[in-house]
Design a protein around this motif. Structure first.
Motif, mmCIF file in Angstrom:
data_model
loop_
_atom_site.group_PDB
_atom_site.id
_atom_site.type_symbol
_atom_site.label_atom_id
_atom_site.label_comp_id
_atom_site.label_asym_id
_atom_site.label_seq_id
_atom_site.Cartn_x
_atom_site.Cartn_y
_atom_site.Cartn_z
ATOM 1 N N UNK A 1 0.737 -1.054 0.185
ATOM 2 C CA UNK A 1 0.142 -0.063 -0.223
ATOM 3 C C UNK A 1 0.846 1.348 -0.101
ATOM 4 N N UNK A 2 1.739 1.281 0.935
ATOM 5 C CA UNK A 2 2.760 2.334 0.721
ATOM 6 C C UNK A 2 3.545 2.551 -0.527
ATOM 7 N N UNK A 3 3.938 1.638 -1.080
ATOM 8 C CA UNK A 3 4.561 1.745 -2.425
ATOM 9 C C UNK A 3 3.749 2.251 -3.342
ATOM 10 N N UNK A 4 2.613 1.591 -3.371
ATOM 11 C CA UNK A 4 1.357 1.966 -4.464
ATOM 12 C C UNK A 4 1.053 3.520 -4.420
ATOM 13 N N UNK A 5 1.189 3.886 -2.966
ATOM 14 C CA UNK A 5 0.770 5.368 -2.822
ATOM 15 C C UNK A 5 1.967 6.324 -3.162
ATOM 16 N N UNK A 6 3.154 6.063 -3.273
ATOM 17 C CA UNK A 6 4.265 6.742 -3.912
ATOM 18 C C UNK A 6 4.210 6.644 -5.325
ATOM 19 N N UNK A 7 3.678 5.480 -5.666
ATOM 20 C CA UNK A 7 3.814 5.481 -7.536
ATOM 21 C C UNK A 7 2.677 6.202 -7.996
ATOM 22 N N UNK A 8 1.215 5.884 -7.390
ATOM 23 C CA UNK A 8 0.216 6.649 -7.724
ATOM 24 C C UNK A 8 0.531 8.149 -7.702
ATOM 25 N N UNK A 9 1.074 8.643 -6.536
ATOM 26 C CA UNK A 9 1.257 10.081 -6.470
ATOM 27 C C UNK A 9 2.085 10.504 -7.549
ATOM 28 N N UNK B 1 11.913 0.269 10.908
ATOM 29 C CA UNK B 1 12.077 1.575 11.318
ATOM 30 C C UNK B 1 12.223 2.345 10.281
ATOM 31 N N UNK B 2 13.253 1.934 9.161
ATOM 32 C CA UNK B 2 13.644 2.962 8.143
ATOM 33 C C UNK B 2 12.219 3.188 7.216
ATOM 34 N N UNK B 3 11.357 1.895 7.147
ATOM 35 C CA UNK B 3 10.026 2.079 6.241
ATOM 36 C C UNK B 3 9.286 3.044 7.091
ATOM 37 N N UNK B 4 8.918 2.933 8.059
ATOM 38 C CA UNK B 4 8.111 3.957 8.811
ATOM 39 C C UNK B 4 8.410 5.207 8.850
ATOM 40 N N UNK B 5 9.743 5.622 9.169
ATOM 41 C CA UNK B 5 10.423 6.898 9.041
ATOM 42 C C UNK B 5 9.797 7.548 7.712
ATOM 43 N N UNK B 6 10.283 6.643 6.655
ATOM 44 C CA UNK B 6 10.255 6.970 5.272
ATOM 45 C C UNK B 6 8.770 7.534 4.929
ATOM 46 N N UNK B 7 7.935 6.552 5.427
ATOM 47 C CA UNK B 7 6.544 6.624 5.116
ATOM 48 C C UNK B 7 5.796 7.760 5.901
ATOM 49 N N UNK B 8 6.344 8.137 7.131
ATOM 50 C CA UNK B 8 5.858 9.169 8.284
ATOM 51 C C UNK B 8 6.368 10.481 7.482
ATOM 52 N N UNK C 1 -1.253 7.026 4.018
ATOM 53 C CA UNK C 1 -0.043 6.770 4.529
ATOM 54 C C UNK C 1 -0.355 6.594 6.177
ATOM 55 N N UNK C 2 -1.329 7.332 6.905
ATOM 56 C CA UNK C 2 -1.817 6.928 8.178
ATOM 57 C C UNK C 2 -2.049 5.565 8.371
ATOM 58 N N UNK C 3 -2.829 5.147 7.465
ATOM 59 C CA UNK C 3 -3.140 3.585 7.791
ATOM 60 C C UNK C 3 -2.027 2.613 7.454
ATOM 61 N N UNK C 4 -1.188 3.154 6.633
ATOM 62 C CA UNK C 4 0.186 2.228 6.651
ATOM 63 C C UNK C 4 0.968 2.282 8.047
ATOM 64 N N UNK C 5 0.975 3.512 8.436
ATOM 65 C CA UNK C 5 1.793 3.682 9.749
ATOM 66 C C UNK C 5 1.190 3.050 10.698
#
Length: 530
Positions: free
Chosen positions: A74-82, A133-140, A235-239
């Protein structure tokens, strides 16, 4: 990411019929007893030895692990769609903020440059601080930057927020593949990597459709801003879900930051990518050639530095031993070529539909749906079952099918011209999608199949960087040929020339196909190596 893809399905997992949510006894922490994907002794720790700090067991089988995988996707899709949706909204952004040409270009270029410069560094940071931790930081950070974009009062704030978005994506995206490697045993990974890659490709393709739909909705007083606001709930749901479900493991070996390597990589990639992004629009001024030339000694120095440090056993940004793996090197080369095709094809198709045939952004997005359906068929119905029998030949068949689809579309546009109806494009777009699914499908899995768990973050960053570079090169080369022809004729007539450039790149990919390993290692082979 641009549109990465790999072979896989959400149901069966090879001869054993293992489902995506396998039973608990089939799941264990891949940073455990071996810490490898079946390649080499690096990353191995003895049984009974304590796990690395911060390493936790992966989510157990069943629904819990499926949801964890969905969070990552979901997080990666968010980036690509954006990324792809913003391109559709550029005219609205120009009108809403009164931006000039330079500012408008940097809405796109600022994101792409930060993403490309920091991808390898972002991947390596996952090895150091832990993938979760890296994933959550980047997503935030991505979420916060998206909110800043949506609320931007002027051009300067929007461009700055887009640059931060690109840097955040460079930290978030490489961790996706690392987390999947952490959650699945080597013999399970090919299928779930396939699902991940297929959905990533679909997300990139759906971006223009989402952007067109939101612009069509014309929310009062909002215009283009909902494109960025959409990232906030996602992003909030992914976090939230990520905090509860994702494993916290990192590299099973003690790993530190390589400051010199990070600096050299950022400078070298920046010098290489910036002129490729800006050059076509600025008609290739002198500084673009100076920058391209200057990138060569910096990247050569980076390679030499990594070899020397690796030979001393010191921490490196990129493990030189990765480039001694045939599957990794050949996979990178094919990924570069296929992503170049994807980048050029997307540009040519979008502009032909909108500027050439006069379709709205929403209508153009709907027109490309047959290609998306074809991608699903190519990955799930064809590539996945054929890989065990045909191995690397699936990639060659996919590239050939992709060439046939592009040729069919080019013929239709050449024959019917501006009177072309949507239904006449459907056969070519479906075949194009099938070819994309079959060619992109196996590459993601084959490139990473022998990468040790200790190098997952670094390898993912390198792969994503190569794919990003391939997409940019495709826009510059294939897109440049297409746009040059469009300037003197029409966007519809120019598609034939863009198609010709695509066929040349696909021919190179077909010729490079034999460099891939002959076949994917079977589950039994991976189990034995594990």
């Amino acid at each position: 990411m641009t549109g990465t893809a790999s072979s896989g399905r959400t149901t069966e997992n090879g001869p054993h019929g293992t489902a995506l949510g396998v039973t608990d006894d089939a799941v264990r922490d891949t940073t455990g007893a071996t810490g490898t994907t079946g390649g080499g002794a690096q990353g191995t720790r003895a049984a009974g030895q304590p796990a690395p700090p911060g390493s936790e067991a992966a989510p157990r089988g069943g629904a819990r692990r499926i949801v964890a995988v969905f969070v990552v996707m979901l997080a990666v899709a968010m980036d690509l769609i954006d990324t792809s949706a913003v391109n559709v909204a550029l005219p609205s952004i120009r009108g809403g903020l009164g931006m000039g040409d330079t500012g408008l270009k940097w809405v796109v270029a600022g994101y792409s440059l930060a993403f490309a410069m920091l991808l390898i560094t972002g991947g390596r940071l996952g090895d150091v601080i832990g993938y979760k931790r890296a994933f959550m930081t980047g997503t935030g950070i991505f979420l916060a930057a998206s909110l800043a974009c949506a609320l931007a009062p002027g051009a300067g704030v929007l461009v700055a927020a887009r640059i931060v978005q690109g840097g955040a994506a460079a930290l978030m995206v490489p961790q996706a593949t690392s987390l999947l490697q952490l959650m699945y045993r080597p013999q399970e990974r090919a299928k779930v990597m396939g699902l991940f890659g297929a959905l990533a490709g679909l997300a990139a393709a759906l971006g223009p459709l989402v952007g067109g739909a939101l612009l069509k909705a014309d929310l009062p007083g909002q215009d283009w801003r909902p494109l960025f606001l959409l990232n906030v709930p996602i992003g909030a749901a992914a976090l939230i879900a990520g905090a509860l479900l994702l494993p916290s493991g990192g590299s099973p070996e003690p790993t530190r930051i390589d400051p010199r390597g990070n600096i050299l990589a950022a400078i070298g990639l920046g010098l290489l990518v910036l002129p490729l992004i800006q050059g076509p629009d600025d008609h290739w001024p002198a500084w673009t050639f100076v920058s391209l030339i200057a990138s060569v000694p910096v990247l050569v120095l980076l390679v030499r530095d990594q070899r020397v440090r690796g030979g001393r056993g010191a921490t490196t940004l990129v493990d030189p031993s990765l480039f001694r793996q045939r599957s990794f090197v050949s996979g990178l080369a094919l990924s570069l070529l296929v992503e170049a095709v994807m980048g050029g094809l997307t540009l040519a198709t979008t502009l032909t539909l909108q500027e050439g045939l006069g379709r709205s952004a929403l209508a153009a997005g709907l027109t490309t749906l047959p290609m998306i359906v074809g991608m699903v068929l190519g990955v799930a119905a064809l590539a996945d079952p054929l890989i065990p029998r045909l191995g690397r030949h699936v990639v060659t068949i996919g590239c050939t099918g992709l060439a046939l689809g592009v040729l069919t579309t080019a013929w239709v546009l050449h024959h019917y011209g501006h009177a072309t109806h949507t239904w006449q494009l459907v056969p070519g777009l479906v075949v194009t999608g099938v070819g994309l699914g079959m060619s992109m499908g196996p590459l993601f899995a084959i490139t990473l199949q022998n990468v040790p768990a200790a190098r997952a973050g670094s390898a993912s960053g390198v792969l994503e960087s190569v794919e990003q570079l391939g997409a940019v090169l495709g826009v510059v080369s294939i897109g440049g040929i297409y746009l040059h022809r469009a300037a003197t004729h029409s966007f519809v007539a120019a598609y034939t020339f863009g198609a010709g450039a695509i066929l040349v790149v696909l021919l190179l990919a077909i010729l490079a196909g034999p460099a891939l390993p002959r076949h994917f290692r079977s589950e039994e082979e991976l189990e034995a190596a594990d």
